[in-house]
Write an enzyme that holds these catalytic residues in place. Sequence first.
Site, PDB file in Angstrom:
ATOM      1  N   VAL A  76       0.868  -1.173   0.000  1.00  0.00           N
ATOM      2  CA  VAL A  76       0.000   0.000   0.000  1.00  0.00           C
ATOM      3  C   VAL A  76       0.909   1.229   0.000  1.00  0.00           C
ATOM      4  O   VAL A  76       1.603   1.492   0.989  1.00  0.00           O
ATOM      5  CB  VAL A  76      -0.911   0.026   1.240  1.00  0.00           C
ATOM      6  CG1 VAL A  76      -1.800   1.264   1.220  1.00  0.00           C
ATOM      7  CG2 VAL A  76      -1.740  -1.247   1.331  1.00  0.00           C
ATOM      8  N   GLU A 147       6.189  -2.242  14.874  1.00  0.00           N
ATOM      9  CA  GLU A 147       6.078  -2.044  16.321  1.00  0.00           C
ATOM     10  C   GLU A 147       4.964  -2.931  16.879  1.00  0.00           C
ATOM     11  O   GLU A 147       4.079  -3.370  16.156  1.00  0.00           O
ATOM     12  CB  GLU A 147       5.825  -0.569  16.648  1.00  0.00           C
ATOM     13  CG  GLU A 147       6.992   0.326  16.221  1.00  0.00           C
ATOM     14  CD  GLU A 147       6.807   1.788  16.600  1.00  0.00           C
ATOM     15  OE1 GLU A 147       6.090   2.063  17.580  1.00  0.00           O
ATOM     16  OE2 GLU A 147       7.388   2.651  15.903  1.00  0.00           O
ATOM     17  N   TYR A 148       5.047  -3.208  18.167  1.00  0.00           N
ATOM     18  CA  TYR A 148       4.069  -4.056  18.873  1.00  0.00           C
ATOM     19  C   TYR A 148       4.006  -5.469  18.285  1.00  0.00           C
ATOM     20  O   TYR A 148       2.940  -6.077  18.198  1.00  0.00           O
ATOM     21  CB  TYR A 148       2.671  -3.404  18.867  1.00  0.00           C
ATOM     22  CG  TYR A 148       2.675  -2.002  19.416  1.00  0.00           C
ATOM     23  CD1 TYR A 148       2.830  -1.779  20.785  1.00  0.00           C
ATOM     24  CD2 TYR A 148       2.552  -0.896  18.581  1.00  0.00           C
ATOM     25  CE1 TYR A 148       2.862  -0.493  21.298  1.00  0.00           C
ATOM     26  CE2 TYR A 148       2.582   0.397  19.088  1.00  0.00           C
ATOM     27  CZ  TYR A 148       2.734   0.585  20.451  1.00  0.00           C
ATOM     28  OH  TYR A 148       2.764   1.867  20.956  1.00  0.00           O
ATOM     29  N   TYR A 212      13.649   7.505  21.941  1.00  0.00           N
ATOM     30  CA  TYR A 212      12.849   8.692  22.235  1.00  0.00           C
ATOM     31  C   TYR A 212      11.476   8.229  22.697  1.00  0.00           C
ATOM     32  O   TYR A 212      11.199   7.032  22.752  1.00  0.00           O
ATOM     33  CB  TYR A 212      12.733   9.603  20.999  1.00  0.00           C
ATOM     34  CG  TYR A 212      12.614   8.867  19.676  1.00  0.00           C
ATOM     35  CD1 TYR A 212      11.419   8.258  19.283  1.00  0.00           C
ATOM     36  CD2 TYR A 212      13.710   8.759  18.831  1.00  0.00           C
ATOM     37  CE1 TYR A 212      11.322   7.575  18.090  1.00  0.00           C
ATOM     38  CE2 TYR A 212      13.619   8.080  17.625  1.00  0.00           C
ATOM     39  CZ  TYR A 212      12.422   7.497  17.259  1.00  0.00           C
ATOM     40  OH  TYR A 212      12.329   6.810  16.067  1.00  0.00           O
ATOM     41  N   GLU A 213      10.616   9.177  23.068  1.00  0.00           N
ATOM     42  CA  GLU A 213       9.258   8.920  23.563  1.00  0.00           C
ATOM     43  C   GLU A 213       9.211   8.469  25.023  1.00  0.00           C
ATOM     44  O   GLU A 213       8.274   7.769  25.424  1.00  0.00           O
ATOM     45  CB  GLU A 213       8.491   7.936  22.674  1.00  0.00           C
ATOM     46  CG  GLU A 213       7.973   8.545  21.377  1.00  0.00           C
ATOM     47  CD  GLU A 213       6.848   9.551  21.563  1.00  0.00           C
ATOM     48  OE1 GLU A 213       5.659   9.179  21.613  1.00  0.00           O
ATOM     49  OE2 GLU A 213       7.177  10.756  21.679  1.00  0.00           O
ATOM     50  N   TRP A 335      13.851  10.968  14.138  1.00  0.00           N
ATOM     51  CA  TRP A 335      12.394  10.977  13.968  1.00  0.00           C
ATOM     52  C   TRP A 335      11.937  12.366  14.447  1.00  0.00           C
ATOM     53  O   TRP A 335      11.980  12.638  15.628  1.00  0.00           O
ATOM     54  CB  TRP A 335      11.695   9.886  14.789  1.00  0.00           C
ATOM     55  CG  TRP A 335      10.221   9.986  14.594  1.00  0.00           C
ATOM     56  CD1 TRP A 335       9.317  10.675  15.361  1.00  0.00           C
ATOM     57  CD2 TRP A 335       9.460   9.412  13.519  1.00  0.00           C
ATOM     58  NE1 TRP A 335       8.058  10.584  14.825  1.00  0.00           N
ATOM     59  CE2 TRP A 335       8.116   9.814  13.697  1.00  0.00           C
ATOM     60  CE3 TRP A 335       9.790   8.630  12.412  1.00  0.00           C
ATOM     61  CZ2 TRP A 335       7.099   9.437  12.810  1.00  0.00           C
ATOM     62  CZ3 TRP A 335       8.778   8.256  11.543  1.00  0.00           C
ATOM     63  CH2 TRP A 335       7.453   8.654  11.751  1.00  0.00           C
TER      64      TRP A 335
END
Length: 350
Positions: A76, A147-148, A212-213, A335
């Site tokens: 996609v 992720e996850y 980060y985060e 990012w």
Amino acid sequence: MWKIAFDNQLVNQEQLVVGQALLILQPEESGSMRGDMYVTGYAYPFVEPYILEQAFPALNELLIFSYGFTFEGELVPPMQDELWMIEAAWEEGIEPLLVLTPFSNGAFNNQLVKVLVENLEIQQRVIDNLLRTVEERGYSGVDIDFEYVLPENRIDYAEFVGRVREVMNANGYTVSVALAPKTSADQPGLLYEGMDYALLGANADHVFLMTYEWGYTYGPPMAVAPLNKVREVVEYALTEIPREKILMGIPNYAYDWTLPYERGITKARLIGNVEAVRIAAENGASIQFSGIAQSPYFTYMRDGFSHEVWFEDVRSIQAKLNLAREYELLGVGYWNLMRPFRANWLLLEK
């Protein structure tokens, strides 16, 4: 003065702020700290071209975000055409990579990952489609940003990365993989359990640590990438992955929290680093600097509400670059490249 104002993007800032850090360079002087560090960063196709161009002098690689895939294995493409970014990158001698994500309705979908890594037929279709797209669009490789990942898919996911790399390398392309910021092999949590640093490091050409985060939209006010926390991740990564494969993540964004913070209710506002200083100037705030986090922050009042802002400046960026150099890592990655931060790029210009 004109150079200080230009380099630090002070055009719309009427006065300096107490505690504000400036990059001060003489005309023709370079502020580069990069040495032989490799520099990369993510950007969406809807990035303003002039903002992306500010980062180009610092970049070796451009990660174009992103291609998704369906449960049947079809790719996609991004909602906006990315060909202009690929062409602009090559014109500047920068290698563009296709970023592959398991996005569904704007969010990471680990069921997409599960189907992909457990079904070799669908997996092969994705890999074939990736190779064709990389060849047709003019990419230099693929960055896999999942992720996850479910704990039970940990091994299968790493093996998928290896299969992508095998095909891409055979055709002259590279493969990198983004890693959630772990500090131990058995760290609990859905963000971490499906990430096997050793296997993913072995199966990719290089890795991107998402350091980060810590400070995030729904969390309490704190630095986005506190240096002490970043160091812990880097030190663990070095026990599993060769240093010459590791890119350390750096955030190019900031958060503005309305106080008091209430878990599950407070939602921080995402802002840029240049914007953060402008907010401090507009509200008469004084900027503080955390010695532990090596990050700037300030508080201010607006419309009867107290706010707390954590952001990055040239001091915090310098500290992060020094950390990457201290451990002799391959380099750093951002990012993301969507917001202006000229002083940062001047610290990294080639």
